[in-house]
Design a protein around this motif. Structure first.
Motif, PDB file in Angstrom:
ATOM      1  N   PHE A 157      34.458 -35.637  -5.524  1.00  0.00           N
ATOM      2  CA  PHE A 157      33.999 -36.272  -6.772  1.00  0.00           C
ATOM      3  C   PHE A 157      34.416 -35.750  -7.900  1.00  0.00           C
ATOM      4  O   PHE A 157      34.039 -34.323  -7.926  1.00  0.00           O
ATOM      5  N   LEU A 158      35.041 -36.257  -8.882  1.00  0.00           N
ATOM      6  CA  LEU A 158      35.583 -35.608 -10.099  1.00  0.00           C
ATOM      7  C   LEU A 158      35.400 -36.539 -11.248  1.00  0.00           C
ATOM      8  O   LEU A 158      35.742 -37.550 -11.126  1.00  0.00           O
TER       9      LEU A 158
ATOM     10  N   TRP B 108      24.350 -35.836 -13.204  1.00  0.00           N
ATOM     11  CA  TRP B 108      24.160 -34.209 -12.980  1.00  0.00           C
ATOM     12  C   TRP B 108      25.371 -33.538 -12.556  1.00  0.00           C
ATOM     13  O   TRP B 108      25.604 -32.316 -12.908  1.00  0.00           O
ATOM     14  N   TYR B 109      26.264 -34.136 -11.819  1.00  0.00           N
ATOM     15  CA  TYR B 109      27.618 -33.551 -11.266  1.00  0.00           C
ATOM     16  C   TYR B 109      28.723 -33.669 -12.193  1.00  0.00           C
ATOM     17  O   TYR B 109      29.008 -34.762 -12.451  1.00  0.00           O
ATOM     18  N   ARG B 110      29.317 -32.545 -12.482  1.00  0.00           N
ATOM     19  CA  ARG B 110      30.630 -32.699 -13.080  1.00  0.00           C
ATOM     20  C   ARG B 110      31.837 -32.814 -11.825  1.00  0.00           C
ATOM     21  O   ARG B 110      32.779 -33.789 -12.047  1.00  0.00           O
ATOM     22  N   THR B 111      31.654 -32.181 -10.862  1.00  0.00           N
ATOM     23  CA  THR B 111      32.377 -32.214  -9.555  1.00  0.00           C
ATOM     24  C   THR B 111      31.735 -31.944  -8.416  1.00  0.00           C
ATOM     25  O   THR B 111      30.788 -31.167  -8.485  1.00  0.00           O
ATOM     26  N   TYR B 112      32.084 -32.542  -7.368  1.00  0.00           N
ATOM     27  CA  TYR B 112      31.424 -32.185  -5.930  1.00  0.00           C
ATOM     28  C   TYR B 112      32.562 -32.108  -4.917  1.00  0.00           C
ATOM     29  O   TYR B 112      33.289 -33.083  -5.060  1.00  0.00           O
TER      30      TYR B 112
ATOM     31  N   THR C 292      28.986 -27.865  -5.310  1.00  0.00           N
ATOM     32  CA  THR C 292      28.630 -28.672  -6.732  1.00  0.00           C
ATOM     33  C   THR C 292      29.092 -27.769  -7.908  1.00  0.00           C
ATOM     34  O   THR C 292      28.628 -26.626  -7.912  1.00  0.00           O
ATOM     35  N   VAL C 293      29.664 -28.602  -9.125  1.00  0.00           N
ATOM     36  CA  VAL C 293      29.452 -27.941 -10.435  1.00  0.00           C
ATOM     37  C   VAL C 293      28.678 -28.850 -11.089  1.00  0.00           C
ATOM     38  O   VAL C 293      28.933 -30.282 -11.093  1.00  0.00           O
ATOM     39  N   VAL C 294      27.625 -28.354 -11.698  1.00  0.00           N
ATOM     40  CA  VAL C 294      26.710 -29.311 -12.412  1.00  0.00           C
ATOM     41  C   VAL C 294      27.087 -29.640 -14.007  1.00  0.00           C
ATOM     42  O   VAL C 294      27.745 -28.559 -14.715  1.00  0.00           O
ATOM     43  N   SER C 295      26.802 -30.783 -14.302  1.00  0.00           N
ATOM     44  CA  SER C 295      26.748 -30.871 -15.925  1.00  0.00           C
ATOM     45  C   SER C 295      25.884 -30.328 -16.970  1.00  0.00           C
ATOM     46  O   SER C 295      24.849 -29.645 -16.243  1.00  0.00           O
ATOM     47  N   GLU C 296      25.845 -30.634 -18.205  1.00  0.00           N
ATOM     48  CA  GLU C 296      24.709 -30.111 -18.966  1.00  0.00           C
ATOM     49  C   GLU C 296      23.426 -30.806 -18.985  1.00  0.00           C
ATOM     50  O   GLU C 296      22.559 -30.624 -19.197  1.00  0.00           O
TER      51      GLU C 296
END
Lengths: 105, 105
Positions: free
Chosen positions: A103-104, B86-90, B17-21
């Motif tokens: 997911f991006l 929450w997620y920018r990418t996973y 995962t990379v989370v958003s702000e």
């Protein structure tokens, strides 16, 4: 960023760790091993995170590539230091990645 | 501590995962999902670490158990919120654990 460009099937090595109080040379060696791993045949990528525990997942083309990296001399020396000094406990799992979803935003 | 009492073969879900702000309700929901996962059929354990990126690895008896957890209604709602907020990418990988080595000092 995270590793996201791979096509199953391939292999993952999940390395889960709890470190001791004695972390002399740990970061330096960990970084060196990551660079060295990335130069090995069949290396596909690595992701790593740490807070209470550490989880490092490296990705490889074949089981033979994982065995060759395990038997690398510098890696073997670092692993021995890890057991002697840095790690209270660890678990290492060798896995076949069968499916993958990304997911991006 | 880390999950260390399992006997291959079994399955691992590696969730990177990379989370958003926007992390409103993120921790609360993540903890709730961990408790809910642990109540599902075939759940074997979970390890999680986060700094720049997050890595959560959950362990399951069979692929069918993983599919059932994926289709759980509360989990589906949480996953939709994750993609929305929450997620920018996973990246999510489903793996068969073939071999395992442990070290305990």
């Amino acid at each position: 960023m995270i590793v996201n460009n791979l096509k199953p099937p391939y292999y993952a090595v999940i390395f889960t760790t709890v470190v001791s109080e004695n972390l002399e040379d740990y970061e330096k060696t960990a970084q060196k091993m990551e660079v060295l791993a990335s130069q090995q045949k069949g290396f596909l990528g690595i992701d790593s995170a740490r807070n209470d525990i550490g989880i490092t997942v490296s990705y490889w083309r074949t089981l033979e590539d994982i065995t060759a990296w395990k038997n690398n001399t510098e890696h073997t020396l670092a692993r021995n230091l890890g057991r002697e000094k840095w790690y209270r406990t660890y678990q290492l799992r060798i896995c076949k990645v069968e499916r993958e979803y990304g997911f991006l935003k």
